[in-house]
Design a protein around this motif. Structure first.
Motif, PDB file in Angstrom:
ATOM      1  N   VAL A   1       0.841  -1.202   0.000  1.00 30.27           N
ATOM      2  CA  VAL A   1       0.000   0.000   0.000  1.00 30.27           C
ATOM      3  C   VAL A   1       0.876   1.253   0.000  1.00 30.27           C
ATOM      4  CG1 VAL A   1      -1.670   1.330   1.334  1.00 30.27           C
ATOM      5  CG2 VAL A   1      -1.944  -1.150   1.116  1.00 30.27           C
ATOM      6  N   LEU A   2       1.900   1.247   0.849  1.00 30.04           N
ATOM      7  CA  LEU A   2       2.783   2.409   0.930  1.00 30.04           C
ATOM      8  C   LEU A   2       3.492   2.644  -0.399  1.00 30.04           C
ATOM      9  CD1 LEU A   2       4.372   1.960   4.488  1.00 30.04           C
ATOM     10  CD2 LEU A   2       2.701   3.665   3.773  1.00 30.04           C
ATOM     11  N   VAL A   3       3.957   1.569  -1.021  1.00 25.45           N
ATOM     12  CA  VAL A   3       4.636   1.704  -2.306  1.00 25.45           C
ATOM     13  C   VAL A   3       3.673   2.266  -3.349  1.00 25.45           C
ATOM     14  CG1 VAL A   3       5.592   0.388  -4.238  1.00 25.45           C
ATOM     15  CG2 VAL A   3       6.417  -0.029  -1.914  1.00 25.45           C
ATOM     16  N   LEU A   4       2.442   1.726  -3.351  1.00 23.25           N
ATOM     17  CA  LEU A   4       1.446   2.206  -4.309  1.00 23.25           C
ATOM     18  C   LEU A   4       1.212   3.703  -4.146  1.00 23.25           C
ATOM     19  CD1 LEU A   4      -1.329  -0.511  -4.576  1.00 23.25           C
ATOM     20  CD2 LEU A   4       0.132   0.444  -6.383  1.00 23.25           C
TER      21      LEU A   4
ATOM     22  N   LEU B   1       2.368   9.054  -6.036  1.00 26.77           N
ATOM     23  CA  LEU B   1       2.932  10.371  -5.780  1.00 26.77           C
ATOM     24  C   LEU B   1       4.356  10.513  -6.284  1.00 26.77           C
ATOM     25  CD1 LEU B   1       1.577  10.721  -2.125  1.00 26.77           C
ATOM     26  CD2 LEU B   1       0.671  11.826  -4.167  1.00 26.77           C
ATOM     27  N   GLY B   2       5.041   9.378  -6.392  1.00 29.56           N
ATOM     28  CA  GLY B   2       6.414   9.423  -6.879  1.00 29.56           C
ATOM     29  C   GLY B   2       7.373  10.129  -5.937  1.00 29.56           C
ATOM     30  N   TRP B   3       7.049  10.176  -4.649  1.00 28.77           N
ATOM     31  CA  TRP B   3       7.901  10.886  -3.695  1.00 28.77           C
ATOM     32  C   TRP B   3       9.088  10.047  -3.231  1.00 28.77           C
ATOM     33  CZ3 TRP B   3       3.681  13.164   0.080  1.00 28.77           C
ATOM     34  CH2 TRP B   3       2.970  14.171  -0.605  1.00 28.77           C
ATOM     35  N   LEU B   4       8.849   8.764  -3.068  1.00 27.10           N
ATOM     36  CA  LEU B   4       9.876   7.923  -2.452  1.00 27.10           C
ATOM     37  C   LEU B   4      10.156   6.703  -3.317  1.00 27.10           C
ATOM     38  CD1 LEU B   4       8.472   8.024   1.185  1.00 27.10           C
ATOM     39  CD2 LEU B   4      10.616   9.054   0.411  1.00 27.10           C
ATOM     40  N   PRO B   5      11.416   6.255  -3.325  1.00 25.76           N
ATOM     41  CA  PRO B   5      11.762   5.059  -4.097  1.00 25.76           C
ATOM     42  C   PRO B   5      11.130   3.805  -3.488  1.00 25.76           C
ATOM     43  CG  PRO B   5      13.614   5.774  -2.780  1.00 25.76           C
ATOM     44  CD  PRO B   5      12.576   6.832  -2.639  1.00 25.76           C
ATOM     45  N   SER B   6      10.895   2.801  -4.314  1.00 30.82           N
ATOM     46  CA  SER B   6      10.188   1.615  -3.832  1.00 30.82           C
ATOM     47  C   SER B   6      11.139   0.492  -3.453  1.00 30.82           C
ATOM     48  CB  SER B   6       9.226   1.113  -4.899  1.00 30.82           C
ATOM     49  OG  SER B   6       9.970   0.736  -6.030  1.00 30.82           O
ATOM     50  N   GLY B   7      12.435   0.657  -3.711  1.00 30.61           N
ATOM     51  CA  GLY B   7      13.366  -0.406  -3.327  1.00 30.61           C
ATOM     52  C   GLY B   7      14.788   0.037  -3.544  1.00 30.61           C
ATOM     53  N   GLY B   8      15.730  -0.699  -2.908  1.00 37.36           N
ATOM     54  CA  GLY B   8      17.130  -0.350  -3.053  1.00 37.36           C
ATOM     55  C   GLY B   8      17.650   0.374  -1.830  1.00 37.36           C
ATOM     56  N   GLN B   9      18.938   0.759  -1.920  1.00 37.93           N
ATOM     57  CA  GLN B   9      19.582   1.298  -0.726  1.00 37.93           C
ATOM     58  C   GLN B   9      20.508   2.453  -1.087  1.00 37.93           C
ATOM     59  OE1 GLN B   9      22.813  -0.799   0.801  1.00 37.93           O
ATOM     60  NE2 GLN B   9      22.519  -0.244   2.922  1.00 37.93           N
ATOM     61  N   ASP B  10      20.127   3.288  -2.043  1.00 33.05           N
ATOM     62  CA  ASP B  10      21.083   4.267  -2.532  1.00 33.05           C
ATOM     63  C   ASP B  10      21.117   5.559  -1.722  1.00 33.05           C
ATOM     64  OD1 ASP B  10      21.593   2.456  -4.536  1.00 33.05           O
ATOM     65  OD2 ASP B  10      19.855   3.171  -5.680  1.00 33.05           O
ATOM     66  N   SER B  11      20.033   5.938  -1.080  1.00 32.46           N
ATOM     67  CA  SER B  11      20.019   7.197  -0.332  1.00 32.46           C
ATOM     68  C   SER B  11      19.156   7.025   0.903  1.00 32.46           C
ATOM     69  CB  SER B  11      19.422   8.313  -1.195  1.00 32.46           C
ATOM     70  OG  SER B  11      18.032   8.068  -1.362  1.00 32.46           O
TER      71      SER B  11
END
Ligand SMILES: Nc1ncnc2c1ncn2[C@@H]1O[C@H](COP(=O)(O)OP(=O)(O)OP(=O)(O)O)[C@@H](O)[C@H]1O
Ligand SMILES: [Mg+2]
Lengths: 329, 309
Positions: free
Chosen positions: B149-152, B158-168
Motif C-alpha cells: 500500500v505504501l509503495v502504491l 505520488l512518486g515521492w519515495l523510491p520503492s526499493g534499493g539502498q542508494d540514499s
C-alpha cells in the motif's frame, strides 16, 4: 459549626446508587467511628468527600471543611485539603505504599509538600516520624522499600506519612482489617496515643464495633448506603436502638459471656442494584412489619440525643431475644 | 548482582548451544545442500566432490561435534556459495539492517509509549478510542500488505519515495515506516493496559490522598511502576533488531540480514545459516539479559528476590 460536615451525600456508579444521602458531622478533635458490614458505603463516603473515586462515580450533596465546599471544588483546591487538612489511610497497607519507592522518600514527599521540608531536614523528620509510630531502628530502615516491612509496619509507615502533613482530621479506613489480632491492638493503641498527643480528629472506619469502641467517642452505624443509627459509644453499647446495631453488637466476640450470644446477623447485605422498597434492613430484621417493607424510616433525633432510622426500635426486641437466649443456655 | 549476571550468562550459553543443535538437526533433515546448490541435474561426481569437500559424508555425530567445536572457536566455516567466511558475510549485513530497525525501534517507543500512556490517562475519551482503533489496525495489518500500500501511494502514485534499493536515505523511509507501524500499535496497546493496571492500584490512591498534583501522581508514582512491564516488551523489540526485518527487507530489496536469511536458507548455505542463527540467537539472549538487569534496577522487589538466591 462542625469542623467537617457532610450533608445529603449521594454517590452512584453506572446508574446504581450506593450512597443514599449521608449526613455526618465531625467536630474538631473528635473521634467518630463509622461501622457497617462490607459494601455498605463506608469507604465510598470518604473517598467521595476527597474526590478520590474513579471518574465514573456520580457524586452529589455537600461536604464542607470549615465551611469550604469540597464537592465540585476545582482540583487544586481539593489537593490543598488532601493530606494537609484531611489525611486518609487505607485497609491494605502493603499495597497502599508505592512498591518501587523507598519508604523514607514517600514520607519525605509529604513533608516537602505540606511543610516545605527538604534534604537532610526532611530525612531527619521522616526518621522521627517513623520512630514515633514505632518502627524500630528507623535510621537505617528509612531507605528500605515497602516489601521489606511487615503489614503492620507498612500500616505504621502509612500513619507516619499521614502525620507528616499534620492534618486536622485523619480518616482511618479499616486500618487493621488486614492485620492479625495482636498487631491490630497495637495499631489501635498507636492511633489513640497519636490522637491524644496531636489533638487531631479521627474517623475510624470498621466493620468491628469492638475496635471502634476502643478508639472512638461516638459512632455512626451504616447499612446499605445510609446511616441508620448514631450515638455516643457508651449509649450505643448500653442501649442500641436499631435492630442492625443490636446484631452488630451480638457479633462482637469479646463482649459475649455465653456462646449463645455470639451470632451473626442472618442473611446478607442487599445488592445496591436491587434495594428493597422500604427499610433496606427489613428482609433481615426479625422485627419488621408490613409497614417496614413499604416505607423508608428517616434518620431522626432521639430524646437521648442519638440519631435513629427505625420504625420499631429495639427495647422490646432486645428483651425478647434475651429471653430466647436464656432458654438456650 | 554480579552473581546474578554470571549465572544468567551461563544460562545464555546453554540456550545458544540448544538453539544451534536444533538448527543443525533441522538443516540436515531438510534437504541435501549439494543438489540445491549444484542443481538437480548436476553430474554425480560433482555432487560427490561437493559432499566430500564440506564433510557431508561423515557420520552425523561427527559432523555435529565438528560443528559445535567450530562454534566455540568462533569459526563458522566458509560459505558454500560465496567461498567467503560465513561470519564476514553475516557481519557485513548487520549495519544495513540496523539502519532501518533502529529508527523503527525509536518510532515504536517514541510514539507507542506516549500514545498508550495518554490513552490510559484519558480513558474512554475520543483520543483513547482513536489510539485503540489505530493500534489494532497497526498490529493486524500484515507488513507485506502495508508495504505494498505504501509503495502504491508514495512511489507509484505520488512518486515521492523510491520503492526499493539502498542508494540514499530516502530509500530507508518506506522500510522504516513499514517496520514500525505494527510495533507502535503493540507498544501503544501494551503501555495503555500497563498504565491502566497501575492507575487502579491502591498506592496511586495513596499518592492522591497525600495531596500530590495529578501530574506528580503520574510522573512520580504511576510511570515508574508501569515501566516494569513495558520494559519486557522493549526487550522483545531489542531482540528483534537484527532478525525482525526479513519480510520488509525482501519487499524493499534492502540488503540486510533478513534477506540474507531468506537467500541462504533457500540455498542451503549451511555455514551462513548456522552463523546467522547464532548471531540472531545471541542478540535475543543479550536482549533478555538486558531486560533482566533493567527489571532489577526498576523493581526493588525483584532485586531482593535475586540476592536471596
Ligand atoms: N469503584 C467502584 N466502582 C463501582 N462500584 C463501587 C466502586 N467502589 C465501591 N463500589 C460499590 O459501592 C458500594 C460501597 O462500597 P464501599 O467500598 O464504600 O463499602 P465499604 O462499606 O467500605 O465495605 P468494606 O468493609 O468491604 O470496605 C459497594 O456496593 C461497592 O460495590
Ligand atoms: Mg471499605
Amino acid at each position: 459549626m462542625a469542623f467537617v460536615s457532610i450533608r445529603d451525600l449521594k454517590v452512584s456508579f453506572d446508574g446504581v446508587q450506593v450512597l443514599h444521602g449521608i449526613g455526618l458531622d465531625i467536630g474538631r478533635g473528635e473521634a467518630v467511628g463509622l461501622v457497617g458490614e462490607s459494601g455498605c458505603g463506608k469507604s465510598v463516603t470518604w473517598l467521595a468527600a476527597l474526590s478520590l473515586l474513579p471518574a465514573k462515580a456520580r457524586i452529589s450533596g455537600s461536604v464542607r471543611i470549615d465551611g469550604q465546599e469540597l464537592i465540585g471544588a476545582p482540583g487544586p483546591e481539593i489537593e490543598k485539603v488532601r493530606g494537609a487538612r484531611i489525611a486518609m489511610i487505607f485497609q491494605d497497607p502493603s499495597s497502599s505504599l508505592n512498591p518501587v519507592q523507598r519508604v523514607g522518600k514517600q514520607i519525605m514527599e509529604s513533608l516537602r509538600l505540606h511543610r516545605g521540608l527538604k534534604g537532610a531536614m526532611a530525612r531527619t523528620e521522616a526518621i522521627r516520624l517513623m520512630n514515633m509510630v514505632g518502627i524500630p531502628s528507623a535510621e537505617t530502615r528509612v531507605d528500605l522499600y515497602p516489601h521489606e516491612f511487615s503489614g503492620g509496619q507498612c500500616q505504621r509507615i502509612m500513619i507516619a506519612m499521614a502525620l507528616a502533613g499534620q492534618p486536622d482530621l485523619l480518616i482511618a479506613d479499616e486500618p487493621t482489617t488486614a492485620l492479625d489480632a495482636t498487631i491490630q491492638a497495637q495499631i489501635l493503641d498507636l492511633l489513640s496515643t497519636i490522637r491524644r498527643e496531636t489533638g487531631m480528629a479521627m474517623v475510624f472506619i470498621s466493620h468491628d464495633l469492638g475496635a471502634v469502641s476502643a478508639v472512638c467517642d461516638r459512632a455512626a452505624v451504616m447499612y446499605a448506603g445510609k446511616i441508620v443509627e448514631s450515638n455516643e459509644i457508651t449509649a450505643l453499647f448500653a442501649a442500641p436502638r436499631h435492630p442492625y446495631t443490636v446484631g452488630l453488637l451480638d457479633a462482637i466476640p469479646e463482649l459475649d459471656v455465653t456462646r449463645a450470644r455470639l451470632q451473626p446477623i442472618k442473611g446478607t447485605v442487599p445488592d445496591p442494584k436491587y434495594l428493597p422498597t422500604g427499610c433496606a434492613f427489613a428482609p433481615r430484621c426479625t422485627h419488621a412489619t408490613d409497614f417496614c417493607t413499604t416505607d423508608q424510616p428517616e434518620l431522626k433525633r432521639q430524646p437521648d440525643s442519638g440519631l435513629l432510622a427505625c420504625f420499631h426500635p429495639a427495647g422490646r426486641y432486645k428483651t425478647e431475644t434475651l429471653t430466647r437466649r436464656e432458654e438456650l443456655v | 548482582m554480579l552473581n546474578f549476571i554470571l549465572s544468567r550468562m551461563a544460562r545464555a550459553v546453554m540456550t545458544l548451544v540448544m538453539v544451534m543443535s536444533f538448527a543443525f538437526i533441522v538443516m540436515r533433515l531438510s534437504g541435501d545442500p549439494a543438489t540445491i546448490l549444484l542443481g538437480p541435474d548436476a553430474p554425480q561426481d560433482a555432487i560427490d566432490a561437493f559432499r566430500a569437500r564440506w564433510g557431508l559424508d561423515d557420520p552425523l555425530w561427527k559432523q555435529y561435534l565438528a560443528y559445535i567445536a567450530q562454534i566455540f572457536t568462533f569459526d563458522f566455516g566458509i560459505s558454500m556459495r560465496d567461498q567467503m567466511p560465513a561470519l564476514d558475510i553475516v557481519l557485513e549485513r548487520i549495519p544495513a539492517t540496523l539502519a532501518i530497525t533502529l529508527p523503527a525501534m525509536i518510532l515504536k517507543l517514541g510514539i507507542g509509549i506516549p500514545a498508550g500512556v495518554y490513552a490510559a490517562l484519558h480513558r474512554e475519551s475520543i483520543a483513547d478510542r482513536g489510539v485503540i482503533t489505530l493500534s489494532i489496525f497497526g498490529f493486524t495489518i500484515p507488513s507485506f500488505v502495508l508495504a505494498l500500500v505504501l509503495v502504491l501511494i508514495f512511489s507509484v502514485q505520488l512518486g515521492w519515495l523510491p520503492s526499493g534499493g539502498q542508494d540514499s536515505w530516502q530509500h530507508a523511509i518506506l522500510p522504516i515506516v513499514t517496520l514500525s507501524v505494527g510495533g507502535i500499535g503493540i507498544m501503544a496497546r501494551f503501555s495503555r493496559s500497563a498504565m491502566i493496571e497501575v492507575l487502579g492500584q491502591p498506592y496511586i490512591r495513596t499518592a492522591m490522598a497525600k495531596g500530590l498534583s495529578w501530574r506528580d501522581v503520574v510522573w512520580k508514582h504511576a510511570l515508574p511502576n508501569a515501566s516494569v512491564p513495558i520494559v519486557t516488551l522493549v526487550g522483545f523489540m531489542v531482540g528483534a533488531l537484527i532478525a525482525g526485518a526479513a519480510v520488509v527487507e525482501s519487499i524493499f530489496s534492502w540488503p540486510g540480514v533478513g534477506r540474507l536469511i531468506v537467500s541462504s536458507v533457500a540455498n542451503r548455505d549451511l555455514a551462513v545459516v548456522q552463523c546467522l542463527l547464532l548471531v540472531i540467537a545471541s542478540s535475543m539472549v543479550a536482549a533478555n539479559l538486558l531486560v533482566d538487569i533493567a527489571y532489577g534496577l526498576l523493581d526493588p522487589r525483584l532485586r531482593s528476590k535475586r540476592s536471596a538466591h
